[in-house]
Design a protein around this motif. Structure first.
Motif, PDB file in Angstrom:
ATOM      1  N   SER A  69     -20.062  24.147 -24.390  1.00 43.33           N
ATOM      2  CA  SER A  69     -18.923  23.277 -24.871  1.00 43.33           C
ATOM      3  C   SER A  69     -19.213  21.996 -25.262  1.00 43.33           C
ATOM      4  CB  SER A  69     -17.807  23.112 -23.553  1.00 43.33           C
ATOM      5  OG  SER A  69     -17.278  24.437 -23.122  1.00 43.33           O
ATOM      6  N   ILE A  70     -18.706  21.933 -26.875  1.00 38.79           N
ATOM      7  CA  ILE A  70     -19.139  20.829 -27.506  1.00 38.79           C
ATOM      8  C   ILE A  70     -18.019  19.805 -27.520  1.00 38.79           C
ATOM      9  CG2 ILE A  70     -20.041  19.734 -29.791  1.00 38.79           C
ATOM     10  CD1 ILE A  70     -21.835  21.703 -28.475  1.00 38.79           C
ATOM     11  N   ARG A  71     -18.297  18.579 -26.717  1.00 39.08           N
ATOM     12  CA  ARG A  71     -17.262  17.784 -26.723  1.00 39.08           C
ATOM     13  C   ARG A  71     -17.254  16.654 -27.834  1.00 39.08           C
ATOM     14  NH1 ARG A  71     -17.701  16.423 -20.241  1.00 39.08           N
ATOM     15  NH2 ARG A  71     -16.619  18.025 -19.255  1.00 39.08           N
ATOM     16  N   ILE A  72     -16.711  17.149 -29.033  1.00 43.27           N
ATOM     17  CA  ILE A  72     -16.911  16.115 -30.011  1.00 43.27           C
ATOM     18  C   ILE A  72     -15.838  14.862 -30.115  1.00 43.27           C
ATOM     19  CG2 ILE A  72     -17.723  17.920 -31.709  1.00 43.27           C
ATOM     20  CD1 ILE A  72     -15.097  18.143 -33.027  1.00 43.27           C
ATOM     21  N   HIS A  73     -16.409  13.954 -30.559  1.00 41.52           N
ATOM     22  CA  HIS A  73     -15.445  12.723 -30.858  1.00 41.52           C
ATOM     23  C   HIS A  73     -14.848  12.642 -32.204  1.00 41.52           C
ATOM     24  CE1 HIS A  73     -14.163   8.731 -30.002  1.00 41.52           C
ATOM     25  NE2 HIS A  73     -15.115   8.492 -29.208  1.00 41.52           N
ATOM     26  N   TRP A  74     -14.133  11.838 -32.662  1.00 39.86           N
ATOM     27  CA  TRP A  74     -13.309  11.750 -33.725  1.00 39.86           C
ATOM     28  C   TRP A  74     -14.211  12.120 -34.977  1.00 39.86           C
ATOM     29  CZ3 TRP A  74     -10.848   6.719 -36.048  1.00 39.86           C
ATOM     30  CH2 TRP A  74      -9.745   7.014 -37.018  1.00 39.86           C
ATOM     31  N   PHE A  75     -13.948  13.375 -35.539  1.00 35.28           N
ATOM     32  CA  PHE A  75     -14.732  14.203 -36.529  1.00 35.28           C
ATOM     33  C   PHE A  75     -14.410  13.283 -37.987  1.00 35.28           C
ATOM     34  CE2 PHE A  75     -15.207  17.712 -39.492  1.00 35.28           C
ATOM     35  CZ  PHE A  75     -16.315  18.221 -39.028  1.00 35.28           C
ATOM     36  N   VAL A  76     -15.281  12.412 -38.439  1.00 33.54           N
ATOM     37  CA  VAL A  76     -14.914  11.894 -39.924  1.00 33.54           C
ATOM     38  C   VAL A  76     -15.968  11.940 -40.596  1.00 33.54           C
ATOM     39  CG1 VAL A  76     -13.300  10.307 -38.669  1.00 33.54           C
ATOM     40  CG2 VAL A  76     -15.726   9.625 -38.682  1.00 33.54           C
ATOM     41  N   PRO A  77     -15.769  11.758 -42.092  1.00 37.31           N
ATOM     42  CA  PRO A  77     -16.912  11.965 -43.142  1.00 37.31           C
ATOM     43  C   PRO A  77     -18.019  10.902 -43.000  1.00 37.31           C
ATOM     44  CG  PRO A  77     -14.854  11.584 -44.064  1.00 37.31           C
ATOM     45  CD  PRO A  77     -14.519  11.635 -42.723  1.00 37.31           C
ATOM     46  N   THR A  78     -17.273   9.406 -42.531  1.00 34.48           N
ATOM     47  CA  THR A  78     -18.320   8.320 -42.566  1.00 34.48           C
ATOM     48  C   THR A  78     -17.682   7.344 -41.397  1.00 34.48           C
ATOM     49  OG1 THR A  78     -17.149   7.072 -44.154  1.00 34.48           O
ATOM     50  CG2 THR A  78     -18.807   8.515 -45.002  1.00 34.48           C
ATOM     51  N   ARG A  79     -18.744   6.755 -41.059  1.00 36.03           N
ATOM     52  CA  ARG A  79     -18.089   5.595 -40.184  1.00 36.03           C
ATOM     53  C   ARG A  79     -17.137   4.561 -40.609  1.00 36.03           C
ATOM     54  NH1 ARG A  79     -20.254  -0.068 -39.643  1.00 36.03           N
ATOM     55  NH2 ARG A  79     -20.004  -0.924 -37.169  1.00 36.03           N
ATOM     56  N   ALA A  80     -17.067   4.393 -41.802  1.00 37.10           N
ATOM     57  CA  ALA A  80     -15.975   3.600 -42.487  1.00 37.10           C
ATOM     58  C   ALA A  80     -14.843   4.262 -42.063  1.00 37.10           C
ATOM     59  CB  ALA A  80     -16.320   3.222 -43.727  1.00 37.10           C
ATOM     60  N   HIS A  81     -14.630   5.551 -42.084  1.00 37.02           N
ATOM     61  CA  HIS A  81     -13.206   6.191 -42.019  1.00 37.02           C
ATOM     62  C   HIS A  81     -12.796   6.142 -40.450  1.00 37.02           C
ATOM     63  CE1 HIS A  81     -14.497   8.245 -45.795  1.00 37.02           C
ATOM     64  NE2 HIS A  81     -13.182   8.612 -45.883  1.00 37.02           N
ATOM     65  N   ALA A  82     -13.718   5.983 -39.598  1.00 38.42           N
ATOM     66  CA  ALA A  82     -13.234   5.654 -38.298  1.00 38.42           C
ATOM     67  C   ALA A  82     -12.970   4.274 -37.939  1.00 38.42           C
ATOM     68  CB  ALA A  82     -14.340   6.141 -37.435  1.00 38.42           C
ATOM     69  N   TYR A  83     -13.243   3.097 -38.832  1.00 37.67           N
ATOM     70  CA  TYR A  83     -12.705   1.729 -38.333  1.00 37.67           C
ATOM     71  C   TYR A  83     -11.478   1.595 -38.607  1.00 37.67           C
ATOM     72  CZ  TYR A  83     -13.105  -3.272 -38.543  1.00 37.67           C
ATOM     73  OH  TYR A  83     -13.157  -4.540 -38.471  1.00 37.67           O
ATOM     74  N   ARG A  84     -10.938   0.946 -37.548  1.00 41.99           N
ATOM     75  CA  ARG A  84      -9.441   0.442 -37.356  1.00 41.99           C
ATOM     76  C   ARG A  84      -9.566  -0.940 -36.905  1.00 41.99           C
ATOM     77  NH1 ARG A  84      -7.751   5.144 -33.463  1.00 41.99           N
ATOM     78  NH2 ARG A  84      -9.842   4.735 -32.881  1.00 41.99           N
ATOM     79  N   PRO A  85      -8.554  -1.910 -37.411  1.00 41.62           N
ATOM     80  CA  PRO A  85      -8.793  -3.246 -37.226  1.00 41.62           C
ATOM     81  C   PRO A  85      -8.136  -3.580 -35.921  1.00 41.62           C
ATOM     82  CG  PRO A  85      -7.192  -2.724 -38.998  1.00 41.62           C
ATOM     83  CD  PRO A  85      -8.153  -1.359 -38.792  1.00 41.62           C
ATOM     84  N   ASP A  86      -7.332  -2.782 -35.520  1.00 45.29           N
ATOM     85  CA  ASP A  86      -6.614  -2.751 -34.113  1.00 45.29           C
ATOM     86  C   ASP A  86      -7.384  -2.354 -33.067  1.00 45.29           C
ATOM     87  OD1 ASP A  86      -4.836  -3.338 -31.870  1.00 45.29           O
ATOM     88  OD2 ASP A  86      -3.135  -2.280 -33.185  1.00 45.29           O
ATOM     89  N   HIS A  87      -8.226  -3.314 -32.514  1.00 44.70           N
ATOM     90  CA  HIS A  87      -9.103  -2.928 -31.700  1.00 44.70           C
ATOM     91  C   HIS A  87      -8.498  -2.332 -30.195  1.00 44.70           C
ATOM     92  CE1 HIS A  87     -12.321  -3.732 -33.872  1.00 44.70           C
ATOM     93  NE2 HIS A  87     -12.517  -5.001 -33.722  1.00 44.70           N
ATOM     94  N   PHE A  88      -7.429  -3.186 -29.880  1.00 44.47           N
ATOM     95  CA  PHE A  88      -6.512  -2.771 -28.582  1.00 44.47           C
ATOM     96  C   PHE A  88      -6.198  -1.231 -28.669  1.00 44.47           C
ATOM     97  CE2 PHE A  88      -2.576  -2.133 -26.397  1.00 44.47           C
ATOM     98  CZ  PHE A  88      -3.078  -2.532 -25.123  1.00 44.47           C
ATOM     99  N   HIS A  89      -5.335  -0.880 -29.763  1.00 42.99           N
ATOM    100  CA  HIS A  89      -4.977   0.595 -29.864  1.00 42.99           C
ATOM    101  C   HIS A  89      -6.136   1.481 -29.956  1.00 42.99           C
ATOM    102  CE1 HIS A  89      -1.122  -1.436 -30.695  1.00 42.99           C
ATOM    103  NE2 HIS A  89      -0.707  -0.317 -30.011  1.00 42.99           N
ATOM    104  N   ALA A  90      -7.205   1.167 -30.402  1.00 40.45           N
ATOM    105  CA  ALA A  90      -8.528   2.040 -30.678  1.00 40.45           C
ATOM    106  C   ALA A  90      -9.305   2.134 -29.430  1.00 40.45           C
ATOM    107  CB  ALA A  90      -9.372   1.533 -31.557  1.00 40.45           C
ATOM    108  N   ARG A  91      -8.972   1.526 -28.378  1.00 39.15           N
ATOM    109  CA  ARG A  91      -9.897   1.554 -27.134  1.00 39.15           C
ATOM    110  C   ARG A  91      -9.778   2.795 -26.463  1.00 39.15           C
ATOM    111  NH1 ARG A  91      -4.607   0.275 -25.551  1.00 39.15           N
ATOM    112  NH2 ARG A  91      -4.153   0.333 -23.331  1.00 39.15           N
TER     113      ARG A  91
END
Length: 280
Positions: A169-191
């Motif tokens: 069972s592969i528990r993958i995280h947010w599947f994105v092309p690059t680290r930059a695609h996962a960046y969100r400036p609102d750290h609270f909602h990304a927690r």
């Protein structure tokens, strides 16, 4: 190796198919939608089957002659938080596992999720310790995470009855092309995501390793967290931890080891030989 990949036309499925073909395998793709715009649709090593995997007999027929299965067919979020996501996901995962058992296919990888934890889709993210490893309690409060946890229970069940089977069972995280695609400036909602991600080709590599490593390397059913060690944030992980999760303990030795991040993926390295790579 002839590998069936369900959900082959989805966001995760397309990258996994490309990776598996690149590594020299033959792919039997299965999905409930047709997508002729994929980069692999006309590849001679790829065949496609339009199938509703909620139908067991159809599922059984698609997998005939395959050596392994990578199960990616599922809704990927809770949607309306009611019934369809849970019910469809749970039926599909059991049909895939039961069909594999019926056909003697001993190598199966299931797409699970970090959302078996109480994370981004939950009313409030709750974590018991850092770094999170496969021993961390799984306490989802929404239908998507629950469906993934039930699929893991199904895997435990099937290998008890069919001990020759091996399921990852592969528990993958947010599947994105690059680290930059996962960046969100609102750290609270990304927690709830712990500012994490997995680069999509690196995740595809984990799925393929799960069905191709030597059978003697591990047996039964195992779960694996698959996430990048670095965060999609500029701040240090400890700084974010102290700001948003000040009361969550850190396991002894983690900080002292110099390792960074909220997830411990050493089990995937030990049993699958997998280490996260930012391919793009």
């Amino acid at each position: 190796m002839k590998i069936a990949i369900t959900g082959c036309n989805g966001g995760v499925g397309r990258r996994v198919v490309l990776w598996v073909l690149k590594e020299g395998h033959t792919v039997v793709g299965a999905d409930c939608v047709i997508a002729e715009d994929t980069d692999f649709y006309h590849n001679p090593a790829f065949t496609f089957h339009l199938v509703d995997l909620k139908d067991f007999d159809m599922t059984l027929k698609v997998f005939e002659g395959c050596d392994a299965i990578i199960q990616l067919a599922a809704f990927a979020q809770p949607m309306d938080y009611k019934t369809k996501v849970h019910n469809d996901n749970v039926v599909i995962s059991w049909n895939v596992l039961r069909a594999a058992a019926e056909l003697g296919i001993d190598r199966v990888a299931l797409a699970s999720s970090v959302n078996v934890l109480r994370g981004v889709f939950s009313t409030e993210p709750i974590f018991h310790y850092f770094p999170i490893d496969e021993n961390h309690p799984c306490e989802p409060d929404e239908p998507y995470g629950l469906s993934k946890l039930i699929a893991e229970t199904q895997a435990n069940t099937i290998v008890r009855r069919y001990p020759s089977m091996r399921v990852a069972s592969i528990r993958i995280h947010w599947f994105v092309p690059t680290r930059a695609h996962a960046y969100r400036p609102d750290h609270f909602h990304a927690r709830g995501d712990l500012w994490g991600y997995v680069q999509m080709d690196s995740a595809a590599d984990a799925f393929l390793r799960a069905v191709t490593v030597e059978m003697a390397h591990w047996t039964g059913h195992e779960t694996f967290f698959i996430a990048a060690p670095q965060l999609a944030a500029d701040e240090d992980w400890l700084e974010l931890k102290e700001k948003y999760f000040p009361d969550v303990p850190v396991k002894p030795g983690w900080v002292e080891s110099g390792t960074k991040g909220f997830f411990d993926c050493s089990k995937a390295e030990r049993l699958l030989g997998w280490v996260h790579t930012d391919y793009a």
